[in-house]
Design a protein around this motif. Structure first.
Motif: not given
Ligand code: G3P
Length: 230
Positions: A8-10, A176-179, A196-199
């Motif tokens: 998880v990327n903060f 990318a976009g994983i939720k 790899l997830v962020a938002s």
């Molecule tokens: O580093 C994770 C990233 O770039 C994906 O971001 O918000 O699409 O999960 P997000």
């Protein structure tokens, strides 16, 4: 080497910065401990030390500058990451690209210091190129889907298939976009070593619950995993 399937990327989200980063990191640690799923987090450089001192999960940096110690005001060095307690670092994230030559030297330097490296790439082809530089993991993330509501697994599942087929010398991470749990299960089932997830987590109304669901996706994906050889 620590094993993790969720990263998880903060980023620089307000609720994942400073004291909020620590609070959120503890939630990640709790979910990792309770579900048995490996979770790593990537925090801002200034948050590394206070987060890494307080949690047992791997804490990554989001980037470092390839400079040796010395006359480089304003840069963040690999040595500084190491001294701050970082387990490793992302490199070449879509929001922090670096030249191919610098990726190579950065990966080498990180290895010398014992830092785990996850090098990001925008396509499976670029992923294959950076895999040749010998990072610990390669993360493929189509930039146009980052931060959006349509995941890479839904928008173009072929990206993961191609990445897994083409990158045969490093574990593949997809993002990318994983939720959702379904996205994670799909990715793990089809050969991703991690997601790899962020938002999806950071902007969730309930990050702990979302993390639990994503961890469940890892468990379900592992059960249905298709055999892939490295
Ligand atoms: O580093 C994770 C990233 O770039 C994906 O971001 O918000 O699409 O999960 P997000």
């Amino acid at each position: 080497m620590k094993d993790f399937q969720l990263i998880v990327n903060f980023k620089t989200y307000d609720n994942a910065t400073g004291n909020n980063a620590l609070e959120l990191a503890k939630i990640h640690e709790k979910v990792a401990q309770e579900t048995g799923v490996g979770i790593a987090i990537a925090v801002q450089a200034v948050d590394l030390r206070h987060v890494a001192e307080e949690v047992s999960i791997p804490v990554l940096a989001q980037h470092f500058d390839f400079v040796r110690n010395g006359v480089h005001t304003g840069h963040v060095t690999a040595q500084a990451l190491k001294d701050s307690g970082a387990y490793g670092t992302l490199l070449n994230h879509a929001e922090r690209r670096i030249d191919l030559d610098d990726i190579e030297e950065s990966v080498d330097l990180a290895r010398q210091l014992g830092l785990f490296t996850i090098v990001c790439a925008d396509t499976p082809y670029t992923g294959k190129a950076v895999a040749a530089l010998n990072p610990h993991m390669v993360a493929v993330e189509p930039p146009e889907l980052i931060g959006g509501d349509v995941s890479v697994c839904t928008a173009n599942p072929q990206i993961l298939m191609d990445a897994v087929a083409m990158i045969d010398n490093a574990p593949v991470v997809i993002g990318a976009g994983i939720k959702t749990k379904e996205d994670v299960a799909h990715a793990i089932k089809h050969g991703a070593s991690a997601v790899l997830v962020a938002s999806g987590v950071i902007r969730s109304m309930d990050p702990e619950q979302t993390l639990r669901e994503l961890a469940q996706g890892v468990i379900e994906g592992q059960k249905g995993a298709v055999e892939h050889t490295l």
